[in-house]
Enzyme design. Structure first.
Site, PDB file in Angstrom:
ATOM      1  N   ASN A 161      16.440 -26.550   0.044  1.00 32.51           N
ATOM      2  CA  ASN A 161      17.112 -27.653   0.734  1.00 32.51           C
ATOM      3  C   ASN A 161      18.425 -27.910   0.010  1.00 32.51           C
ATOM      4  O   ASN A 161      18.435 -28.431  -1.102  1.00 32.51           O
ATOM      5  CB  ASN A 161      16.195 -28.888   0.700  1.00 32.51           C
ATOM      6  CG  ASN A 161      16.859 -30.119   1.270  1.00 32.51           C
ATOM      7  OD1 ASN A 161      17.953 -30.053   1.832  1.00 32.51           O
ATOM      8  ND2 ASN A 161      16.208 -31.262   1.131  1.00 32.51           N
ATOM      9  N   GLU A 216       6.360 -34.006  -1.415  1.00 30.34           N
ATOM     10  CA  GLU A 216       7.429 -34.232  -2.376  1.00 30.34           C
ATOM     11  C   GLU A 216       7.294 -35.645  -2.954  1.00 30.34           C
ATOM     12  O   GLU A 216       7.756 -36.609  -2.332  1.00 30.34           O
ATOM     13  CB  GLU A 216       8.796 -34.101  -1.688  1.00 30.34           C
ATOM     14  CG  GLU A 216       9.040 -32.742  -1.076  1.00 30.34           C
ATOM     15  CD  GLU A 216      10.536 -32.442  -0.945  1.00 30.34           C
ATOM     16  OE1 GLU A 216      10.944 -31.394  -1.457  1.00 30.34           O
ATOM     17  OE2 GLU A 216      11.276 -33.251  -0.378  1.00 30.34           O
ATOM     18  N   HIS A 257      12.407 -36.225   5.262  1.00 33.26           N
ATOM     19  CA  HIS A 257      12.673 -36.134   3.826  1.00 33.26           C
ATOM     20  C   HIS A 257      12.772 -37.551   3.268  1.00 33.26           C
ATOM     21  O   HIS A 257      13.291 -38.455   3.935  1.00 33.26           O
ATOM     22  CB  HIS A 257      13.968 -35.361   3.571  1.00 33.26           C
ATOM     23  CG  HIS A 257      14.128 -34.997   2.135  1.00 33.26           C
ATOM     24  ND1 HIS A 257      14.571 -35.902   1.190  1.00 33.26           N
ATOM     25  CD2 HIS A 257      13.849 -33.861   1.463  1.00 33.26           C
ATOM     26  CE1 HIS A 257      14.570 -35.316   0.008  1.00 33.26           C
ATOM     27  NE2 HIS A 257      14.136 -34.078   0.145  1.00 33.26           N
ATOM     28  N   GLY A 277      14.734 -34.562  -7.932  1.00 33.60           N
ATOM     29  CA  GLY A 277      16.022 -34.656  -8.620  1.00 33.60           C
ATOM     30  C   GLY A 277      15.957 -35.343  -9.979  1.00 33.60           C
ATOM     31  O   GLY A 277      16.983 -35.686 -10.557  1.00 33.60           O
ATOM     32  N   LYS A 302      20.662 -29.963   0.760  1.00 36.52           N
ATOM     33  CA  LYS A 302      21.080 -31.372   0.863  1.00 36.52           C
ATOM     34  C   LYS A 302      22.568 -31.457   1.233  1.00 36.52           C
ATOM     35  O   LYS A 302      23.060 -30.593   1.943  1.00 36.52           O
ATOM     36  CB  LYS A 302      20.738 -32.122  -0.431  1.00 36.52           C
ATOM     37  CG  LYS A 302      19.261 -31.950  -0.788  1.00 36.52           C
ATOM     38  CD  LYS A 302      18.764 -32.905  -1.834  1.00 36.52           C
ATOM     39  CE  LYS A 302      17.284 -32.650  -2.094  1.00 36.52           C
ATOM     40  NZ  LYS A 302      16.695 -33.603  -3.021  1.00 36.52           N
ATOM     41  N   GLU A 340      14.718 -38.893   1.278  1.00 42.36           N
ATOM     42  CA  GLU A 340      16.076 -39.462   1.247  1.00 42.36           C
ATOM     43  C   GLU A 340      16.429 -40.072   2.598  1.00 42.36           C
ATOM     44  O   GLU A 340      17.155 -41.060   2.675  1.00 42.36           O
ATOM     45  CB  GLU A 340      17.081 -38.380   0.817  1.00 42.36           C
ATOM     46  CG  GLU A 340      16.927 -38.066  -0.669  1.00 42.36           C
ATOM     47  CD  GLU A 340      17.251 -36.637  -1.064  1.00 42.36           C
ATOM     48  OE1 GLU A 340      17.884 -35.905  -0.276  1.00 42.36           O
ATOM     49  OE2 GLU A 340      16.846 -36.245  -2.180  1.00 42.36           O
ATOM     50  N   SER A 351      11.737 -31.085  -8.388  1.00 41.04           N
ATOM     51  CA  SER A 351      12.113 -30.481  -9.668  1.00 41.04           C
ATOM     52  C   SER A 351      11.426 -29.135  -9.936  1.00 41.04           C
ATOM     53  O   SER A 351      11.058 -28.832 -11.073  1.00 41.04           O
ATOM     54  CB  SER A 351      11.864 -31.462 -10.823  1.00 41.04           C
ATOM     55  OG  SER A 351      12.660 -32.629 -10.645  1.00 41.04           O
TER      56      SER A 351
HETATM   57  P1  13P Z   1      14.835 -31.212  -6.455  1.00 34.62           P
HETATM   58  O1  13P Z   1      14.273 -29.818  -6.486  1.00 34.62           O
HETATM   59  O2  13P Z   1      16.300 -31.276  -6.763  1.00 34.62           O
HETATM   60  O3  13P Z   1      14.005 -32.154  -7.259  1.00 34.62           O
HETATM   61  O4  13P Z   1      14.723 -31.718  -4.922  1.00 34.62           O
HETATM   62  C1  13P Z   1      13.551 -31.562  -4.233  1.00 34.62           C
HETATM   63  C2  13P Z   1      13.772 -31.876  -2.804  1.00 34.62           C
HETATM   64  O5  13P Z   1      14.036 -33.017  -2.445  1.00 34.62           O
HETATM   65  C3  13P Z   1      13.711 -30.773  -1.828  1.00 34.62           C
HETATM   66  O6  13P Z   1      13.702 -31.250  -0.521  1.00 34.62           O
END
Ligand code: 13P
Length: 251
Positions: free
Chosen positions: A9, A167, A95, A173, A11, A97, A212
């Site tokens: 992803n 997740e 997601h 992150g 983002k 976010e 992560s």
């Molecule tokens: P990270 O791997 O940066 O923690 O992000 C995970 C994520 O949100 C994938 O959709």
């Protein structure tokens, strides 16, 4: 046997030049034939990714989709049918976010999930608890409710053509990865939640872990019985690191 999947992803990252560089790097990776690999660029970079990655068999998905499957008067949105036409085969739904920062509600997610499937895209439904939820021992309730809202509205059978990504919000992150045991526990509970409605669908659905993941911890996560791959954020922006994660899934 479920095929493993590793998806990146991207983002809200990438410029024309950095995406070109990343795609070049991905094309030079050795991918295992036993693992499905996908990337989720921004809408702006979907076409380039589709063109570049076709020859190496990496699928391309979108990070979002409109609540209606076909074109129409919906300024600023992109229809599932347009994504399909552009060469996408997958789309992320829910997601954290989008749930948390953009306030996307369950009803909206359900409509997006349905629109995606109507256009022939495979939804990747993201679920996960916050740190507060985990500390209050509400993880299974929260994740269960996120699954139920899709199953209640559309039926458990929709998961025979979908992927689920667990997740934990506290692991995204942050560099804090769930341990393989912590992730497995939730993955097992997710499969059991689906199995209560349809055991066959539950056995077949792929459950990806996200939060992560990097090359150094991927193999231990992917070894767990209910973890069928990963949804990778930051580490997916580096072609060699992402390639190494994909290889960890294939080994
Ligand atoms: P990270 O791997 O940066 O923690 O992000 C995970 C994520 O949100 C994938 O959709």
């Amino acid at each position: 046997m479920r095929r493993l999947m590793v998806a990146g992803n991207w983002k809200m990252n990438g410029t024309r030049s950095s995406v070109a560089e990343l795609l070049k790097g991905l094309k030079s990776q050795e991918f295992s034939a036993t693992v499905d690999v996908a990337v989720f660029p921004t809408f702006l970079h979907v076409s380039e990714a589709v063109e570049a990655l076709r020859e190496v068999g990496v699928a391309v998905g979108a990070q979002n989709v409109a609540t209606q499957s076909g074109p129409g008067a919906l300024t600023g949105e992109v229809a599932a049918s347009q994504l399909k036409d552009a060469g996408c085969s997958l789309v992320l739904i829910g997601h954290s976010e989008r749930r948390q920062i953009l306030g996307e509600a369950e009803g909206v997610l359900v409509a997006k999930f349905k629109a995606a499937q109507e256009a022939g895209l495979v939804p990747v439904l993201c679920v996960g608890e916050t740190l507060e939820d985990r500390e209050a021992e509400r993880t299974f309730d929260v994740v269960g409710a996120q699954l139920d809202s899709v199953m209640d509205a559309l039926g458990v059978e929709v998961f025979s053509q979908a992927v689920i990504a667990y997740e934990p919000v506290w692991a995204i992150g942050t560099g804090l990865t769930a341990t393989p045991e912590q992730a497995q526990e939730v993955h097992h509970a997710i499969r059991a939640r689906l199995a209560a409605r349809n055991a066959e669908v539950a056995q077949g659905v792929r459950l990806l872990y996200g939060g992560s993941v990097k090359a150094a911890n991927a193999a231990d996560l992917f070894r767990m019985p209910d973890i069928d791959g990963g949804l990778i954020g930051g580490a997916a922006l580096n072609a060699d690191e992402f390639g190494a994660i994909c290889r960890a899934a294939g080994s």
